[in-house]
Scaffold this motif. Structure first.
Motif, PDB file in Angstrom:
ATOM      1  N   VAL B  99       0.847  -1.229  -0.201  1.00 55.56           N
ATOM      2  CA  VAL B  99       0.333  -0.110  -0.058  1.00 55.56           C
ATOM      3  C   VAL B  99       0.942   1.711  -0.092  1.00 55.56           C
ATOM      4  CG1 VAL B  99      -2.046  -1.299   1.184  1.00 55.56           C
ATOM      5  CG2 VAL B  99      -0.232  -0.014   2.446  1.00 55.56           C
ATOM      6  N   LEU B 100       2.057   1.114   0.123  1.00 52.66           N
ATOM      7  CA  LEU B 100       2.535   2.219   0.387  1.00 52.66           C
ATOM      8  C   LEU B 100       3.693   2.497  -0.669  1.00 52.66           C
ATOM      9  CD1 LEU B 100       4.299   2.148   3.648  1.00 52.66           C
ATOM     10  CD2 LEU B 100       2.855   3.359   3.438  1.00 52.66           C
ATOM     11  N   GLY B 101       3.500   1.761  -2.231  1.00 53.43           N
ATOM     12  CA  GLY B 101       3.949   1.274  -3.099  1.00 53.43           C
ATOM     13  C   GLY B 101       5.507   1.683  -2.843  1.00 53.43           C
ATOM     14  N   VAL B 102       5.988   0.466  -1.452  1.00 54.39           N
ATOM     15  CA  VAL B 102       7.775   0.664  -1.446  1.00 54.39           C
ATOM     16  C   VAL B 102       7.437  -0.907  -2.728  1.00 54.39           C
ATOM     17  CG1 VAL B 102       8.720  -0.157  -0.455  1.00 54.39           C
ATOM     18  CG2 VAL B 102       7.525   1.038   0.950  1.00 54.39           C
ATOM     19  N   SER B 103       6.962  -1.484  -2.986  1.00 51.56           N
ATOM     20  CA  SER B 103       6.907  -2.675  -3.780  1.00 51.56           C
ATOM     21  C   SER B 103       7.200  -1.824  -5.127  1.00 51.56           C
ATOM     22  CB  SER B 103       6.646  -3.604  -3.504  1.00 51.56           C
ATOM     23  OG  SER B 103       5.368  -3.747  -3.584  1.00 51.56           O
ATOM     24  N   ALA B 104       6.643  -1.135  -5.533  1.00 51.05           N
ATOM     25  CA  ALA B 104       6.173  -0.228  -6.978  1.00 51.05           C
ATOM     26  C   ALA B 104       7.428   0.248  -6.855  1.00 51.05           C
ATOM     27  CB  ALA B 104       5.246   0.372  -7.585  1.00 51.05           C
ATOM     28  N   GLY B 105       7.916   0.833  -5.836  1.00 48.38           N
ATOM     29  CA  GLY B 105       9.903   1.158  -6.176  1.00 48.38           C
ATOM     30  C   GLY B 105      10.824   0.786  -6.552  1.00 48.38           C
ATOM     31  N   GLY B 133      15.642   2.038  -5.124  1.00 47.88           N
ATOM     32  CA  GLY B 133      13.774   2.552  -5.413  1.00 47.88           C
ATOM     33  C   GLY B 133      13.278   2.055  -4.175  1.00 47.88           C
ATOM     34  N   ALA B 134      13.264   1.351  -3.203  1.00 45.53           N
ATOM     35  CA  ALA B 134      11.724   0.918  -2.082  1.00 45.53           C
ATOM     36  C   ALA B 134      12.009   2.678  -1.200  1.00 45.53           C
ATOM     37  CB  ALA B 134      12.342  -0.415  -1.595  1.00 45.53           C
ATOM     38  N   ALA B 135      13.354   2.115  -0.864  1.00 40.25           N
ATOM     39  CA  ALA B 135      13.676   3.329  -0.181  1.00 40.25           C
ATOM     40  C   ALA B 135      13.590   4.697  -0.560  1.00 40.25           C
ATOM     41  CB  ALA B 135      15.672   3.314  -0.498  1.00 40.25           C
ATOM     42  N   LEU B 136      13.809   5.234  -1.481  1.00 37.18           N
ATOM     43  CA  LEU B 136      13.300   6.552  -1.797  1.00 37.18           C
ATOM     44  C   LEU B 136      11.408   7.264  -1.686  1.00 37.18           C
ATOM     45  CD1 LEU B 136      15.104   7.144  -5.357  1.00 37.18           C
ATOM     46  CD2 LEU B 136      15.491   8.187  -2.953  1.00 37.18           C
ATOM     47  N   VAL B 137      11.089   5.610  -2.541  1.00 36.25           N
ATOM     48  CA  VAL B 137       9.385   5.903  -1.948  1.00 36.25           C
ATOM     49  C   VAL B 137       9.081   6.116  -0.357  1.00 36.25           C
ATOM     50  CG1 VAL B 137       6.786   4.566  -2.318  1.00 36.25           C
ATOM     51  CG2 VAL B 137       9.311   4.653  -4.248  1.00 36.25           C
ATOM     52  N   LEU B 138      10.323   4.906   0.274  1.00 40.39           N
ATOM     53  CA  LEU B 138       9.387   5.631   1.556  1.00 40.39           C
ATOM     54  C   LEU B 138      10.050   6.164   2.297  1.00 40.39           C
ATOM     55  CD1 LEU B 138       8.800   3.499   4.012  1.00 40.39           C
ATOM     56  CD2 LEU B 138      10.923   2.416   3.919  1.00 40.39           C
ATOM     57  N   VAL B 139      10.560   7.162   1.832  1.00 38.67           N
ATOM     58  CA  VAL B 139      11.315   8.573   2.435  1.00 38.67           C
ATOM     59  C   VAL B 139      10.427   9.517   2.034  1.00 38.67           C
ATOM     60  CG1 VAL B 139      13.129  10.433   2.070  1.00 38.67           C
ATOM     61  CG2 VAL B 139      13.331   8.461   2.652  1.00 38.67           C
ATOM     62  N   ALA B 140       9.817   8.938   0.678  1.00 35.67           N
ATOM     63  CA  ALA B 140       8.319   9.925   0.583  1.00 35.67           C
ATOM     64  C   ALA B 140       7.056   9.496   0.930  1.00 35.67           C
ATOM     65  CB  ALA B 140       8.320   9.574  -0.921  1.00 35.67           C
ATOM     66  N   ILE B 246       5.384   1.953   9.978  1.00 31.19           N
ATOM     67  CA  ILE B 246       4.904   2.367   9.213  1.00 31.19           C
ATOM     68  C   ILE B 246       6.476   2.092   8.363  1.00 31.19           C
ATOM     69  CG2 ILE B 246       4.677   4.353   7.298  1.00 31.19           C
ATOM     70  CD1 ILE B 246       2.480   5.279   8.559  1.00 31.19           C
ATOM     71  N   VAL B 247       6.988   2.783   9.294  1.00 32.25           N
ATOM     72  CA  VAL B 247       8.923   2.743   8.867  1.00 32.25           C
ATOM     73  C   VAL B 247       8.619   1.587   8.638  1.00 32.25           C
ATOM     74  CG1 VAL B 247      10.938   3.648   9.346  1.00 32.25           C
ATOM     75  CG2 VAL B 247       9.909   4.823   9.587  1.00 32.25           C
ATOM     76  N   VAL B 248       8.699   0.441   9.961  1.00 35.54           N
ATOM     77  CA  VAL B 248       9.305  -0.885   9.985  1.00 35.54           C
ATOM     78  C   VAL B 248       8.026  -1.691   8.844  1.00 35.54           C
ATOM     79  CG1 VAL B 248       8.715  -3.200  11.241  1.00 35.54           C
ATOM     80  CG2 VAL B 248       9.233  -0.842  12.272  1.00 35.54           C
ATOM     81  N   ALA B 249       7.512  -1.346   8.734  1.00 35.47           N
ATOM     82  CA  ALA B 249       6.572  -2.647   7.727  1.00 35.47           C
ATOM     83  C   ALA B 249       6.899  -1.681   5.976  1.00 35.47           C
ATOM     84  CB  ALA B 249       4.999  -2.245   7.793  1.00 35.47           C
ATOM     85  N   GLY B 250       7.227  -0.353   6.177  1.00 35.31           N
ATOM     86  CA  GLY B 250       7.939  -0.289   4.472  1.00 35.31           C
ATOM     87  C   GLY B 250       9.292  -0.977   4.075  1.00 35.31           C
ATOM     88  N   GLY B 251       9.997  -1.028   5.416  1.00 36.04           N
ATOM     89  CA  GLY B 251      11.299  -1.569   5.380  1.00 36.04           C
ATOM     90  C   GLY B 251      11.864  -2.788   5.013  1.00 36.04           C
TER      91      GLY B 251
END
Lengths: 270, 346
Positions: B99-105, B133-140, B246-251
């Motif tokens: 849902v955060l778009g992390v995997s798309a990133g 890619g994932a880290a950039l989306v997560l930071v955003a 959110i940070v943990v799940a996105g990471g």
């Protein structure tokens, strides 16, 4: 206790970058009393309740619980605040698989250490809170399978498990049938009269129940607050005016002073 | 009647899941395109009797199948926990690791490397590319969360990030040379067969640490299920807790995706299976159940994907959904029949 359980001074509550919702120069919630906040829709009852609960910072002014500020310099920590005051809100609650006793146990969070497990004293408080609201027989039921009335009593039990001095309730009778509405106010009245909580504050549209059960009323309308006993506010017409100021629903009803209902003006006041 | 009412011990449910995980893991070690005797397998992984086994069998078990099974278990557990965390933070049964778009990133990062020829020569460049890619989306996403502080808005922004990243990936695909295109598609199938590296150790470690952290914070995380106001009023710093989760799940999602490619379905479904299985919503019980069931399902899906007698390995994502959808349907429908409400509560 020398200080009022809740003391509000020079309060202004605004919408973010918008008009003022509510101002209160002075409002004290008494100890040993059931206080009802009543007033028309959009009058600011919920806003005021959230502000007292520490959930909505005012744009100016102060809120104190037993003399300690809720906001600003020297304010109560979340944890200490949670040991003084607890809430029952209108928010939809998500956990369908949470059991009643586990939900009530969440009221113990402000008393737990980080690792915290449940000891005998904790267990006693949780059981006692469930007894107070008559939900002990539901202890192992999933929250998702409760009726509206049962869920409301469970949420009150959770609030009591916080062992608060003050309990705030937002529209607690909203989805209940009439006998359960009355029973709920009876319960709140008993919590105060038996000293289980020092003060109960209820925002409600059930004017007749508020008039009957409250020791004190706070009329929240037209951006301001007026306090008094139910009898005084009915007798001097403030109650009726608070609801009917700017009334835009067609023919203006009148307050039946003995029943606490708004009735068509053709029926006349008894 | 559900387990909730019956009072069946959720601990027993978790232990049963552990048993299923172990049995499936041993099966996955023993089975494959090269037949290896079960007791040889036990010896190779060090739990069987001390005896001579062929070097080839030992090599296959220890350097091919064991890392693969451990990767599957770690990835499945991590994605399950990420999904559980997202569902709790957003109080939404449909939330998942994506849902955060992390995997798309992560996908966009890999597409850039594979399709523009940046990393055409380096075999393992997909892992750092996906991580970036994932880290950039997560930071955003974190920046958005700080700016607006409203989980639902973050959910919408995550979807938008995801669409944007997918669109950019599609543009790259449309203009890509054939070889890079094939490598990207193979990556997007998902696989637990990792190139040599720290992946097989890293994923279970990340999942394990997250599980411990979530279980310790258990009741505070439970309070979020009642909504931020209830959480705040019971002494929990709701916004901070949500942000950490959110940070943990996105990471976790970014880490898993970087190594295994995008694994669909698991993250959304596993928390629901775990709730249905143990009949509780408390995170102290749900977290271990989710991690174990996630690991178990991932191993099982990977086993099906490389069934013996099948020369080609099936796309993991396809197998995951084909195996998983009936399982979830059965659990949801059974919940309905027994009167547990709609069967998709949190």
């Amino acid at each position: 206790m020398t200080d009022a359980p809740v003391l509000i001074r020079d309060l202004n509550l605004d919408y973010p970058s918008g008009p003022t919702v509510l101002s209160a120069a002075h409002l004290a919630i008494r100890g040993g009393a059931l206080t009802s906040l009543v007033g028309p829709n959009g009058g600011g009852k919920t806003t005021l309740l959230r502000c007292i609960a520490g959930l909505l910072p005012p744009s100016s002014g102060s809120v104190e619980l037993s003399g300690i500020p809720v906001y600003g310099r020297g304010a109560l920590s979340r944890r200490r605040r949670a040991r003084i005051l607890s809430v029952v809100l209108t928010d939809r609650i998500a956990p369908a698989y949470l059991r009643v006793e586990d939900l009530v146990a969440l009221g113990r969070i402000p008393y737990r250490s980080v690792i915290g497990t449940t000891d005998a004293r904790e267990e006693y408080v949780i059981q006692h809170a469930m007894e107070q609201t008559g939900v002990t027989h539901l202890a192992r039921r999933a929250v998702g399978r409760l009726s509206d009335g049962e869920r409301q009593r469970v949420m009150i039990a959770r609030a009591l498990a916080q062992e608060p001095h003050i309990i705030l309730l937002d529209e607690p009778a909203a989805h209940l049938d009439p006998p359960h509405q009355t029973a709920l106010f009876q319960l709140l009245h008993r919590l105060v009269s038996e000293g289980i909580v020092t003060s109960a504050v209820v925002a409600t549209h059930h004017v007749h129940l508020a008039l009957h059960f409250s020791h004190e009323l706070v009329l929240v309308s037209d951006g301001t607050v007026r306090t008094g006993t139910p009898q005084a506010l009915v007798d001097n017409g403030e109650m009726e005016r608070a609801f009917l100021q700017g009334f835009g629903g067609g023919e203006v009803p009148i307050l039946d002073q003995t029943r606490g209902w708004f009735v068509p003006s053709s029926l006349g006041s008894s | 009647m559900s387990r909730t009412d019956r009072g069946t011990s959720p601990i027993a449910g978790i232990l049963a899941a552990v048993a299923a995980l172990l049995v499936t893991a041993l099966l996955a070690l023993a089975m494959g395109s090269v037949p290896i005797a079960f007791r040889d397998m036990l010896t190779a992984v060090g739990i069987g009797p001390e005896r001579e086994i062929s070097g080839a069998a030992s090599y296959i078990i220890r350097l091919v199948r064991l890392p693969r099974v451990v990767t599957a278990a770690g990835a499945g557990a991590a994605l399950g926990l990420a999904g559980l965390t997202m569902q709790t933070v957003f109080r939404n049964a449909l939330a998942g690791p994506g849902v955060l778009g992390v995997s798309a990133g992560a996908g966009l990062g890999v597409a850039i490397v594979l399709l523009t020829g940046v990393g055409a020569s380096a075999a393992v460049a997909t892992v750092p590319a996906a991580m970036v890619g994932a880290a950039l989306v997560l930071v955003a996403a974190i920046a958005v969360n700080r700016a607006v502080g409203h989980p639902v808005l973050l959910l919408v922004m995550g979807l938008l990030f995801g669409y944007a990243a997918n669109a950019a990936t599609t543009l790259l695909l449309a203009s890509a040379p054939g070889q890079g295109l094939e490598r990207y598609i193979v990556w997007s199938f998902g696989s637990f067969a990792l190139p040599p590296g720290p992946g097989p150790i890293l994923l279970p470690m990340a999942a394990g640490l997250t599980a411990v952290g979530l279980a310790v914070a258990g009741p505070r995380v439970d309070a979020l299920l009642l909504g931020p106001y209830y959480a705040e009023s019971s002494g929990v710093h709701a916004r901070r807790t949500q942000a950490i989760l959110i940070v943990v799940a996105g990471g976790l999602t970014g880490l898993v995706t970087a190594y295994t490619g995008p694994i669909s379905f698991l993250g959304v479904a596993v928390p629901h299976i775990a709730r249905g299985w143990i009949g509780r919503s408390q995170h102290r019980l749900l977290v271990p159940a989710t991690a174990i069931i996630g690991g178990w399902l991932a191993i099982a899906a990977d086993l099906v994907a490389r069934l013996p007698g099948n020369e080609r390995v099936l796309p993991l994502n396809a197998v995951m959904a084909l195996v998983g959808v009936p399982v979830v349907l059965v659990i949801l429908l059974r919940g309905r029949r027994s009167g547990d409400g709609e069967g998709i509560g949190l």
